[in-house]
Design a protein around this motif. Structure first.
Motif, mmCIF file in Angstrom:
data_model
loop_
_atom_site.group_PDB
_atom_site.id
_atom_site.type_symbol
_atom_site.label_atom_id
_atom_site.label_comp_id
_atom_site.label_asym_id
_atom_site.label_seq_id
_atom_site.Cartn_x
_atom_site.Cartn_y
_atom_site.Cartn_z
ATOM 1 N N SER A 192 0.933 -0.919 -0.078
ATOM 2 C CA SER A 192 -0.093 -0.013 0.084
ATOM 3 C C SER A 192 0.887 1.528 -0.283
ATOM 4 C CB SER A 192 -0.954 0.276 1.358
ATOM 5 O OG SER A 192 -0.428 -0.487 2.951
ATOM 6 N N ALA A 193 2.096 1.331 0.605
ATOM 7 C CA ALA A 193 3.085 2.243 0.541
ATOM 8 C C ALA A 193 3.454 2.501 -0.517
ATOM 9 C CB ALA A 193 4.165 2.033 1.874
ATOM 10 N N ILE A 194 4.094 1.324 -1.390
ATOM 11 C CA ILE A 194 4.016 1.706 -2.923
ATOM 12 C C ILE A 194 3.537 2.388 -3.550
ATOM 13 C CG2 ILE A 194 3.870 -0.839 -3.126
ATOM 14 C CD1 ILE A 194 7.471 1.893 -3.215
ATOM 15 N N ALA A 195 2.476 1.880 -4.137
ATOM 16 C CA ALA A 195 0.858 1.924 -4.542
ATOM 17 C C ALA A 195 0.668 3.804 -4.555
ATOM 18 C CB ALA A 195 -0.098 1.301 -4.046
ATOM 19 N N THR A 196 0.912 3.734 -2.608
ATOM 20 C CA THR A 196 0.498 5.532 -2.353
ATOM 21 C C THR A 196 2.089 6.250 -3.534
ATOM 22 O OG1 THR A 196 -0.496 4.823 0.039
ATOM 23 C CG2 THR A 196 0.167 7.111 -0.596
#
Length: 508
Positions: free
Chosen positions: A65-69
């Motif tokens: 989710s962090a890399i997608a954000t």
């Protein structure tokens, strides 16, 4: 005797008037900035809460989710945010000039043009997983990140409306409706995200979907206020063909605004993506994203978990430092928003000297705030690390890094306020060149050199960004001091009144 005293009395009276005007302006700026801090924090927390909850699932959920954000910030949210900043110039100056109907017309146009910009962004987000794998990210993280990005697509459209409404209200100094809307959305988001993530077991999809719903709620609240509140009656324009005629004028400011914002946002996200190339990508990406993407509020349990599995304690120490700078930046962003509003209003009213006074008042408040913050951080350096961990290594390193942290607070504060002045004046194109030089000729090259060539890893990446922010602040100070305020006021009124205003009669 009396003739000798008269000039002195006039001088004293002038000084008193200047002092009174300055104090009055400080009050006006504070009226905007103080509630705007709360607005910034609540909107920040809405996305941070989702990250916190995902962190309690597992490391893969948090890192994906962090890399997608990071990628969605680079390709979508930063673009929409930047384009909407055109309203800070257009609506702010139109409101100051008393051309109230144009404020509503510009806002209608902004919603339409931002919706158009959302379409290609959505198409790109569908292929997030393939794009991440292409640039060398971990395949397992990339697949999960792709799912998160797809579920985040419904959040992009309400975000576009929300940013337009925020600028519409901000330029009229109507901050309290934004505060109540943000608070209501956050209170709604907390149980909703918890239910989606843990009770319905939706994981990343649930976190992304809850963000979308909460954005829509905020839009509905602000939309109802704009529709029915008497405070918006003057600027509540009817939808007409004039809305479509704003396209050229809107994009004249929107494109350089977007470039100015994106160049800065992209710098931090690029560093996050490079963090995925460091050893232990799931851990490194989670930590760097938490630092740089403004999702750095995680629980003590998560921090201890990172500490237990990390091969290098330096990342965790730096995370603690950057948590503090990110939270502090929200305060200075509010000062920047106040500067943008007051400067644009005064230039639109044809008052260049008043606009200069605004800059002095905002900078004075900003300096007082970051001096107090820096002193407090420095004297609390021995205990600051205990906010994040009981590990002695973390506490000692945070203590050593505190002077560097204080310098970072100062540079971030100055650039936040001066960027607001740039948006109010309408010289975003100059700000874009400043950000290009500061971050892409200095910041990123230095980050890569320190992080990879010298092997300083996360600490090196962060140090380069601080150098870029320093260059950015210095350049913005020089440009602000050299701004021709009379010319900016003349340009504002000439544009607002379609070239029909006799400038020499209008400037005060």
């Amino acid at each position: 005797m009396e003739s000798a005293e008269e000039p002195l009395l006039l001088l004293q009276e002038e000084e008193i008037n200047k002092r009174d005007l300055f104090v009055r302006e400080v009050k006006k700026v504070s009226y905007i900035a103080v509630p705007m801090v709360a607005v910034s924090v609540t909107q920040y927390m809405l996305r941070a809460v989702s990250m916190m909850m995902l962190g309690h699932l597992d490391e893969l959920a948090l890192s994906s989710s962090a890399i997608a954000t990071s990628l969605t910030n680079v390709t979508g949210f930063s673009l929409i945010f930047g384009l909407s900043c055109a309203l800070e110039t257009l609506c702010g100056q139109a409101y100051g000039a008393g051309h109230y109907q144009k404020v509503g017309i510009y806002t209608y146009g902004s919603v339409i043009w931002l919706f158009v910009a959302c379409v290609p962004v959505c198409l790109l987000w569908i292929y997030t997983d393939k794009l991440l794998i292409l640039i060398g990210q971990d395949p397992l993280i990339s697949v999960e990140a792709g799912k998160f990005a797809i579920w985040l697509i419904p959040a992009l459209f309400p975000y576009a409306i929300l940013q337009s409404l925020v600028r519409y209200l901000q330029t009229q100094s109507l901050i309290m409706p934004m505060l109540w809307g943000s608070l209501a959305s956050l209170c709604f988001h907390l149980p909703l995200c918890w239910a989606f993530v843990f009770k319905l077991n939706l994981g990343n999809a649930g976190a992304a979907l809850s963000i979308s719903i909460s954005y829509w709620l905020n839009v509905i609240i602000l939309g109802i206020y704009v529709k029915y509140s008497s405070t918006c009656s003057k600027t509540r324009a009817s939808f007409s063909k004039d809305v479509f005629l704003t396209m050229g004028e809107f994009f004249r400011f929107a494109i350089p605004s977007a470039v100015m914002v994106c160049l800065e946002w992209w710098t931090f996200e690029i560093i996050v993506l490079f963090g995925g190339l460091l050893p232990n990508p799931q851990l490194e990406t989670s930590i760097l994203s938490i630092w740089y993407a403004n999702f750095d509020i995680i629980s003590r349990h998560q921090f201890e978990m990172f500490l237990a599995v990390s091969n290098s304690i330096i990342y965790l120490n730096l995370r603690a430092s950057l948590t503090i700078t990110s939270l502090h930046y929200l305060i200075q962003y509010a000062f920047g928003a106040a500067a943008s509003t007051r400067v644009s209003n005064e230039l639109g009213a044809g008052k260049p000297k008043a606009a200069q006074l605004v800059v002095s008042a905002v900078l004075a408040l900003s300096i007082v705030e970051f001096v107090i913050a820096s002193i407090a951080l420095f004297f609390c350096r021995s205990i600051l690390g205990y906010s994040f961990s009981n590990e002695k290594g973390v506490v000692n390193y945070v203590k050593e890094m505190t002077p560097f942290l204080c310098a970072s607070v100062i540079m971030d504060s100055l650039q936040a306020v001066l960027s607001g002045v740039a948006r109010g004046c309408g010289w975003q194109h100059i700000g874009a060149y400043v950000n290009l030089g500061a971050y892409y000729l200095v910041g990123i090259p230095l980050s890569l050199f320190l992080g990879f060539v010298l092997g300083l890893n996360g600490e090196g990446l962060w140090s380069g960004l601080i150098a870029g922010a320093t260059v950015q602040s210095i350049l913005l100070i020089i440009i602000t001091r050299r701004t021709n305020w009379e010319k900016k006021a003349a340009e504002a009124r000439w544009r607002i009144f379609d070239g029909k205003v006799p400038l020499h009669d209008e400037l005060i």
